[in-house]
Design an enzyme around this catalytic site. Structure first.
Site, PDB file in Angstrom:
ATOM      1  N   ASP A   1     -10.272   5.505  -1.508  1.00  0.00           N
ATOM      2  CA  ASP A   1      -9.496   6.075  -2.401  1.00  0.00           C
ATOM      3  C   ASP A   1      -9.780   6.822  -3.649  1.00  0.00           C
ATOM      4  OD1 ASP A   1      -9.799   4.140  -3.982  1.00  0.00           O
ATOM      5  OD2 ASP A   1      -7.947   3.677  -4.528  1.00  0.00           O
TER       6      ASP A   1
ATOM      7  N   TYR B   1      -6.796   5.875   4.419  1.00  0.00           N
ATOM      8  CA  TYR B   1      -6.981   4.931   3.528  1.00  0.00           C
ATOM      9  C   TYR B   1      -6.258   3.579   3.808  1.00  0.00           C
ATOM     10  CZ  TYR B   1      -5.888   2.399  -0.698  1.00  0.00           C
ATOM     11  OH  TYR B   1      -5.880   1.059  -1.058  1.00  0.00           O
TER      12      TYR B   1
ATOM     13  N   GLU C   1       0.847  -1.210  -0.009  1.00  0.00           N
ATOM     14  CA  GLU C   1       0.037  -0.006   0.039  1.00  0.00           C
ATOM     15  C   GLU C   1       0.905   1.322   0.074  1.00  0.00           C
ATOM     16  OE1 GLU C   1      -3.177   0.234  -0.561  1.00  0.00           O
ATOM     17  OE2 GLU C   1      -3.516  -1.602  -0.511  1.00  0.00           O
TER      18      GLU C   1
END
Ligand code: SF4
Length: 354
Positions: free
Chosen positions: A139, A121, A38
């Site tokens: 997102d 997020y 991520e």
């Protein structure tokens, strides 16, 4: 007759299970791998990130390895990805995980949020994908899909509106399938509900729930207010320290007129700054990348990349000055350089900086 949006979870998760693309962090979604992926994907395309992810995992297979890694190795593994603060924050967070969480990433959204470099997020993505927690990960893809499903033309850059949408998505995340739901809606945004083209509504598992399915209107959504136009300048900022018994730092006086007119600054130049050290007559011994920083003036934004330079003793050119530790206090540098200038007293004392 459109179906209620509150029922999108089932068709979305079913579609995702059939269509999910294979990525290494999906094949083995350990918390550490999900986390690293991520962070890498924040400013990097999936295809570009893949080789980096493999190399990173091979060199640093555990959080402990990351926490203990040499900075040189970390930067090497990140070389080419840019935004080095991402990997520095990864390591800071890994150290905290070792010290405060017994070496395991916490499975709690709020605790994840306290770690360096993990925002809403990323916390949502880790909590849902790696731990199955019922929490949203919103997102840009999710915002687009939601705006279209709802035919909502509220500005998605508006913080209050984003909060409301996040609250709604949180209510839609199904128990037991949070990771699949979040990845499904992101995957839909990346492959079907496309940003800059007509979405492929005929192939969309949510077309029966979508207010703008098959309509030109879909292309107008989401509405995103244009950010205030500022000129962006990417600059390299040099912290140049002489390798002498009593080290000195090089400062530069800005032109009298214009931005920060007449102030002392750390020498800097617009990127690419390939030959400036040579132009300034710096006898370079070694260089080391420092963190990135940003400073916003009313009409220009500086995106800064720092470089630490160790140099032999030299005579500065006009407009430059070498400054001793005992003289440093006399020079007030603009806050634009704070990220780098705060370390100068330490460097002048012969200490190393991270
Ligand atoms: S039906 Fe079309 S516009 Fe609506 S969510 Fe699916 S792809 Fe996007």
């Amino acid at each position: 007759m459109k179906q209620p949006i509150t029922e999108i979870a089932k068709p979305l998760v079913a579609w995702y299970k059939l269509h999910e693309r294979t990525f290494p962090w999906r094949e083995n979604p350990s918390p550490y791998r999900v986390w690293v992926s991520e962070i890498m994907l924040q400013q990097t395309r999936i295809e570009a990130a893949l080789p980096y992810f493999h190399r990173f995992m091979e060199a640093l297979p555990t959080i402990k390895d990351l926490a203990n890694a040499d900075e040189d190795l970390l930067l090497k593994l990140w070389e080419g990805l840019g935004y080095y603060s991402r990997v520095r924050n990864l390591q800071k967070a890994a150290k905290r995980v070792m010290e405060e969480f017994g070496g395991e990433l916490p499975d709690d959204y709020e605790k994840l949020l306290t770690l360096n470099g993990i925002g809403e997020y990323t916390a949502g993505a880790i909590a849902s994908i790696a731990f199955g927690k019922r929490v949203a990960a919103v997102d840009g893809n999710v915002l687009r899909v939601m705006a279209r499903l709802l035919d909502d033309d509220t500005d998605v850059m508006d913080t209050k509106h984003r909060k409301q949408l996040t609250k709604l998505v949180n209510e839609l995340v199904p128990e037991g399938y949070a990771g699949e739901f979040n990845q499904g809606i992101m995957e839909l945004g990346e492959t079907i509900c496309l940003p800059n083209a007509m979405p492929r509504c005929l192939e969309c598992p949510l077309k029966d729930y979508c207010a703008v399915a098959g309509l030109e209107r879909a292309r107008e959504l989401p509405v995103r207010s244009a950010p205030k136009q500022r000129r962006v300048e990417q600059r390299m900022v040099f912290t140049i320290i002489t390798d002498e018994k009593t080290p000195r730092v090089l400062l530069h006086r800005r032109e009298k007129n214009g931005l920060l007119g007449g102030m002392w600054e750390l020498p800097n130049a617009l990127l690419p700054a390939n030959s400036v050290l040579e132009d300034w007559g710096i006898p370079v011994i070694s260089t080391k990348p420092l963190s990135t920083a940003k400073h916003i003036f009313s009409h220009v934004e500086w995106q800064l990349q720092g470089t630490l330079v160790k140099a032999k003793s030299f005579t500065p050119k006009d407009g430059f000055q070498l400054v001793l530790a005992t003289e440093w206090e006399q020079y007030a540098l603009p806050t634009a350089f704070k990220t780098y200038s705060k370390n100068i007293p330490m460097l002048l004392n012969g200490e190393e900086i991270q």
